[in-house]
Design a protein around this motif. Structure first.
Motif, PDB file in Angstrom:
ATOM      1  N   GLU B  33      12.363 -81.602  28.940  1.00  0.00           N
ATOM      2  CA  GLU B  33      12.751 -80.700  30.019  1.00  0.00           C
ATOM      3  C   GLU B  33      13.653 -81.479  30.970  1.00  0.00           C
ATOM      4  OE1 GLU B  33      13.772 -78.182  31.756  1.00  0.00           O
ATOM      5  OE2 GLU B  33      11.912 -77.049  31.413  1.00  0.00           O
ATOM      6  N   LEU B  34      14.559 -80.790  31.652  1.00  0.00           N
ATOM      7  CA  LEU B  34      15.360 -81.449  32.676  1.00  0.00           C
ATOM      8  C   LEU B  34      14.422 -82.109  33.688  1.00  0.00           C
ATOM      9  CD1 LEU B  34      17.963 -78.621  33.409  1.00  0.00           C
ATOM     10  CD2 LEU B  34      18.189 -80.547  31.819  1.00  0.00           C
ATOM     11  N   LEU B  35      14.838 -83.245  34.221  1.00  0.00           N
ATOM     12  CA  LEU B  35      14.121 -83.883  35.325  1.00  0.00           C
ATOM     13  C   LEU B  35      12.681 -84.258  34.984  1.00  0.00           C
ATOM     14  CD1 LEU B  35      15.532 -81.417  37.977  1.00  0.00           C
ATOM     15  CD2 LEU B  35      16.201 -83.816  37.697  1.00  0.00           C
ATOM     16  N   GLN B  76      17.981 -76.089  50.430  1.00  0.00           N
ATOM     17  CA  GLN B  76      16.945 -75.114  50.112  1.00  0.00           C
ATOM     18  C   GLN B  76      15.549 -75.727  49.999  1.00  0.00           C
ATOM     19  OE1 GLN B  76      17.798 -72.986  46.482  1.00  0.00           O
ATOM     20  NE2 GLN B  76      17.119 -71.033  47.306  1.00  0.00           N
ATOM     21  N   ALA B  77      15.466 -76.937  49.453  1.00  0.00           N
ATOM     22  CA  ALA B  77      14.149 -77.486  49.116  1.00  0.00           C
ATOM     23  C   ALA B  77      13.826 -78.762  49.876  1.00  0.00           C
ATOM     24  CB  ALA B  77      14.066 -77.720  47.620  1.00  0.00           C
ATOM     25  N   ILE B  78      14.326 -78.854  51.110  1.00  0.00           N
ATOM     26  CA  ILE B  78      14.051 -80.026  51.941  1.00  0.00           C
ATOM     27  C   ILE B  78      13.208 -79.607  53.137  1.00  0.00           C
ATOM     28  CG2 ILE B  78      15.080 -81.801  53.427  1.00  0.00           C
ATOM     29  CD1 ILE B  78      17.551 -81.730  51.552  1.00  0.00           C
ATOM     30  N   ASP B 141      11.228 -81.146  47.484  1.00  0.00           N
ATOM     31  CA  ASP B 141      10.688 -80.745  46.192  1.00  0.00           C
ATOM     32  C   ASP B 141      11.665 -81.340  45.169  1.00  0.00           C
ATOM     33  OD1 ASP B 141      10.481 -79.276  43.753  1.00  0.00           O
ATOM     34  OD2 ASP B 141       9.509 -77.618  44.802  1.00  0.00           O
ATOM     35  N   TRP B 143      12.127 -81.316  42.006  1.00  0.00           N
ATOM     36  CA  TRP B 143      12.704 -80.407  40.993  1.00  0.00           C
ATOM     37  C   TRP B 143      13.765 -79.521  41.616  1.00  0.00           C
ATOM     38  CZ3 TRP B 143      12.951 -78.916  35.973  1.00  0.00           C
ATOM     39  CH2 TRP B 143      13.073 -77.559  35.658  1.00  0.00           C
ATOM     40  N   ARG B 144      13.431 -78.931  42.768  1.00  0.00           N
ATOM     41  CA  ARG B 144      14.337 -77.968  43.398  1.00  0.00           C
ATOM     42  C   ARG B 144      15.466 -78.640  44.179  1.00  0.00           C
ATOM     43  NH1 ARG B 144       9.515 -75.789  42.655  1.00  0.00           N
ATOM     44  NH2 ARG B 144       9.479 -73.664  41.825  1.00  0.00           N
ATOM     45  N   PRO B 378      22.090 -72.115  44.780  1.00  0.00           N
ATOM     46  CA  PRO B 378      20.634 -72.182  44.859  1.00  0.00           C
ATOM     47  C   PRO B 378      20.051 -72.540  43.486  1.00  0.00           C
ATOM     48  CG  PRO B 378      21.455 -70.130  45.812  1.00  0.00           C
ATOM     49  CD  PRO B 378      22.619 -70.794  45.147  1.00  0.00           C
ATOM     50  N   TYR B 379      18.910 -73.256  43.492  1.00  0.00           N
ATOM     51  CA  TYR B 379      18.369 -73.725  42.204  1.00  0.00           C
ATOM     52  C   TYR B 379      18.056 -72.566  41.261  1.00  0.00           C
ATOM     53  CZ  TYR B 379      13.763 -72.395  43.906  1.00  0.00           C
ATOM     54  OH  TYR B 379      12.702 -71.677  44.384  1.00  0.00           O
ATOM     55  N   ARG B 380      17.713 -71.391  41.843  1.00  0.00           N
ATOM     56  CA  ARG B 380      17.338 -70.261  40.971  1.00  0.00           C
ATOM     57  C   ARG B 380      18.508 -69.790  40.114  1.00  0.00           C
ATOM     58  NH1 ARG B 380      14.535 -67.824  46.114  1.00  0.00           N
ATOM     59  NH2 ARG B 380      12.376 -68.477  45.844  1.00  0.00           N
ATOM     60  N   ARG B 381      19.724 -70.167  40.522  1.00  0.00           N
ATOM     61  CA  ARG B 381      20.893 -69.789  39.727  1.00  0.00           C
ATOM     62  C   ARG B 381      20.983 -70.579  38.422  1.00  0.00           C
ATOM     63  NH1 ARG B 381      22.516 -65.333  41.643  1.00  0.00           N
ATOM     64  NH2 ARG B 381      23.451 -65.270  43.718  1.00  0.00           N
ATOM     65  N   TRP B 383      18.933 -70.257  36.200  1.00  0.00           N
ATOM     66  CA  TRP B 383      18.637 -69.207  35.232  1.00  0.00           C
ATOM     67  C   TRP B 383      19.628 -68.085  35.467  1.00  0.00           C
ATOM     68  CZ3 TRP B 383      15.033 -72.051  37.846  1.00  0.00           C
ATOM     69  CH2 TRP B 383      14.242 -72.885  37.050  1.00  0.00           C
ATOM     70  N   PRO B 384      20.478 -67.783  34.502  1.00  0.00           N
ATOM     71  CA  PRO B 384      21.618 -66.887  34.746  1.00  0.00           C
ATOM     72  C   PRO B 384      21.168 -65.451  35.065  1.00  0.00           C
ATOM     73  CG  PRO B 384      21.453 -67.462  32.408  1.00  0.00           C
ATOM     74  CD  PRO B 384      20.446 -68.291  33.125  1.00  0.00           C
TER      75      PRO B 384
END
Lengths: 235, 384
Positions: B33-35, B76-78, B141, B143-144, B378-381, B383-384
């Motif tokens: 998996e990534l990361l 976003q994740a700080i 975070d 991952w994020r 944003p990290y959610r992007r 996933w297309p």
């Protein structure tokens, strides 16, 4: 657990069989179970064992993982029938000589235990805030304007266990509804109304069957069912 | 434009982003998996750099610069709540002046605050602390924070392939011309041709380099981390002391993360978290926040740092956290291969910038880095 503990060095271990659902499109297709045997000590989690299986028995085993402490949300899978984070599940606590691992339900399967999270984000806007005001600390003082990350780590466990999501693939699902409700607390009044309307749509809160399974399996205490109940009261 | 194949889905994600912005064709492969190796698996500190001022001003300064850049491009994740360095005993106190002057030298805004004020900010703080200094640390975070680089790289045309493990490098004479991979999603092997291969394997970089018959000065240095259930502080709490074991507690969501230990290992795949390390972390971190002592572990894990060996030191805390990028054409007369070594999650963008600069020099491309000012998706992007 009945089996006698075996001593390796200073650490007692138990031999545990991991029965893992395997799937590789075109290769291991249809899916089948494969069993790996691992010596497990009291501290080891399901994720530690997956790492050990990959490193010592089968480099082709596919699963998701990153942070190893319930922050990233990648390692959720079905452990002996229940949605759990592999990183938080200590194997001995399962009190079973056999541990059955399956991928989350309701998501496209990539391979083995890895699923594609694209569907999870269908009804969660990428820009929605991940930060929220932090609660006051024990022992005094207010949050002092501190921010913290939301409880939801977007692991997909609640979607996998939800009977309404299984029966009606169009259902927004518990995670997205909880995210809508969280976003409402941070949004301006006009956006709040639109968010509530989104949650009230036929594929939103009305599809929830109040099974509460989402709240039961959530590994970070989001309690999506409570958010859905709160949304219903506002509708 | 040249096709660059990046091996490693950690810092490699930031490099994929940088190279994609500069117009290169990019493919990134990651064995899992990534990361999942090092970059996603740390205690979540976004360094102010203060941790390094006592022994490594260059690393400290770079951390503070990157801290500010990441707050702009990946906010976003700080959790942006600052940090404290506290003196627990007289020895800690003896570092105070040097710490403050070294922070000034590195342009890190640090200042002493009264202990009473520190106790008001962090009520769980050991009431016996002798001094408290405020620094611009933050929590993230992991991952994020890193995923937006992959999301943006992919949106700009980079091909990101997790679960694809390199089994061999394709050598044509003295030139690396690509890699042979096995795609664990299908079990199939294939060859990916490339004009340039970048080894961003972190602690596994030695194994990748060995496939080309070259050695790189990377030292895997695993460390143990423990999380406890309960947010004990809004701020990061550090011990005012040269870097050592059990000297930090990082809040994140409703957890607190105790870090860390370090040892030198030959094998980056060590998944062990020795129980004596866990005990030491609790003992040492309880000197910062005494409530830790009675809390059960929520999760215990370890990760391998990829340290860059340059001097003689064998002390894992003293080895610099700086980063280097090697062109094997100059070093080993192997063309087409670049290796990144060292660094840390806080400086992933800077590592990518330096590596991409080297790649531009190598390929004769004259394009400037744009990652300092390019706000990431944003990290959610992802996933297309």
């Amino acid at each position: 657990m009945e089996e006698k503990e075996k001593q390796i060095g200073q650490t007692p271990t138990r031999r545990i069989d991991f029965k893992i659902s395997r799937f590789k499109p075109g290769l291991i297709d249809p899916p089948r179970f494969q069993t790996y045997s691992v010596e497990v000590n009291a501290a080891m989690t399901v994720l530690d064992c997956l790492e050990q299986i990959r490193l010592t028995l089968d480099p082709g085993l596919v699963y998701r993982h990153s942070c190893h402490h319930s922050a990233c949300g990648t390692c959720a899978c079905i452990v002996n029938g229940s949605e759990r984070l592999a990183c938080l599940t200590r194997v001995w606590d399962l009190e079973s000589r056999t541990v059955i691992l399956e991928p989350l339900r309701g998501f496209a399967r990539i391979a083995d235990l890895a699923v594609d999270m694209t569907g999870f984000y269908r009804d969660i806007q990428a820009e929605w805030e991940v930060l929220r005001p932090a609660e006051p600390l024990a022992g005094g003082g207010d949050g002092g304007g501190a921010l913290r990350l939301e409880n939801c780590i977007e692991c997909g466990a609640c979607v996998s266990v939800c009977p309404a999501a299984a029966a009606q693939p169009g259902f927004m699902g518990p995670a997205a509804l909880a995210a809508v409700h969280n976003q409402m607390q941070k949004a301006h009044a006009d956006e709040r109304a639109a968010l509530l309307a989104r949650a009230a749509a036929p594929d939103g809160a009305p599809m929830c069957e109040r099974a509460l399974a989402c709240s039961r399996v959530c590994p970070t205490g989001v309690y999506p069912a409570r958010h859905i109940a709160d949304l219903r009261r506002l509708m | 434009m040249e096709h660059v194949l990046i091996i490693g889905g950690g810092v490699g994600g930031a490099l994929a982003h940088d190279l994609a912005l500069r117009g290169f064709r990019v493919t990134l492969v990651e064995k899992g998996e990534l990361l999942s190796g090092t970059t996603g698996r740390h205690h979540g500190l976004l360094h102010s750099g203060a941790r390094y001022v006592l022994h490594d001003t260059a690393a400290a300064r770079e951390c503070w610069e990157e801290n500010q850049i990441l707050r702009r491009i990946a906010p976003q994740a700080i959790e942006p709540n600052g940090g404290l360095f506290v003196a627990v005993d007289e020895e800690d106190l003896s570092f105070r002046e040097r710490f403050l002057s070294s922070c000034r030298d590195a342009d890190i805004p640090a200042r002493e605050i009264p202990v009473a004020q520190a106790l008001a900010l962090v009520p769980a703080l050991n009431p016996e602390v002798k001094a408290a200094l405020r620094v611009p640390d933050a929590a993230m975070d992991a991952w994020r924070l890193a995923l937006p680089f992959f999301a943006t790289a992919r949106a700009n045309g980079a091909v990101i392939r997790p679960y694809c493990e390199v089994t061999a490098l394709v050598l044509k004479g003295n030139t690396v011309a690509g890699a042979r991979i096995v795609d664990h999603r299908t079990g199939r092997s294939e060859e990916i041709g490339a004009d340039l291969v970048v080894n961003a394997g972190g602690p596994w970089a030695g194994r990748i380099a060995a496939l080309a018959g070259v050695q790189v000065p990377v030292q895997p240095a695993p460390g143990v981390m423990v999380s406890v259930a309960g947010r004990l502080s809004q701020m990061v709490v550090n011990r005012l002391h040269p870097a050592g074991e059990g000297d930090i507690i990082v809040p994140q969501r409703r957890l607190s993360i105790l870090g860390t230990t370090a040892w030198l290992a030959d094998d980056p795949d060590r998944v062990t978290a020795p129980t004596e390390h866990v005990r030491r972390l609790f003992d040492l971190c309880a000197q910062l926040l005494p409530a830790v002592r009675t809390m059960p572990p929520h999760a215990v894990w370890s990760a391998s740092r990829p340290l860059l060996l340059s001097g003689q030191s064998r002390d894992p805390f003293a080895i610099s956290r700086t980063f280097d990028c090697f062109d094997h054409a100059r070093r080993d007369r192997v063309e087409g291969l670049v290796t990144l070594i060292g660094g840390k999650a806080t400086t992933l963008r800077a590592m990518a910038e330096k590596s991409a600069d080297l790649i531009c020099r190598k390929t004769g491309r004259d394009s400037v880095c744009r990652t300092r000012e390019t706000v990431l998706l944003p990290y959610r992007r992802y996933w297309p």
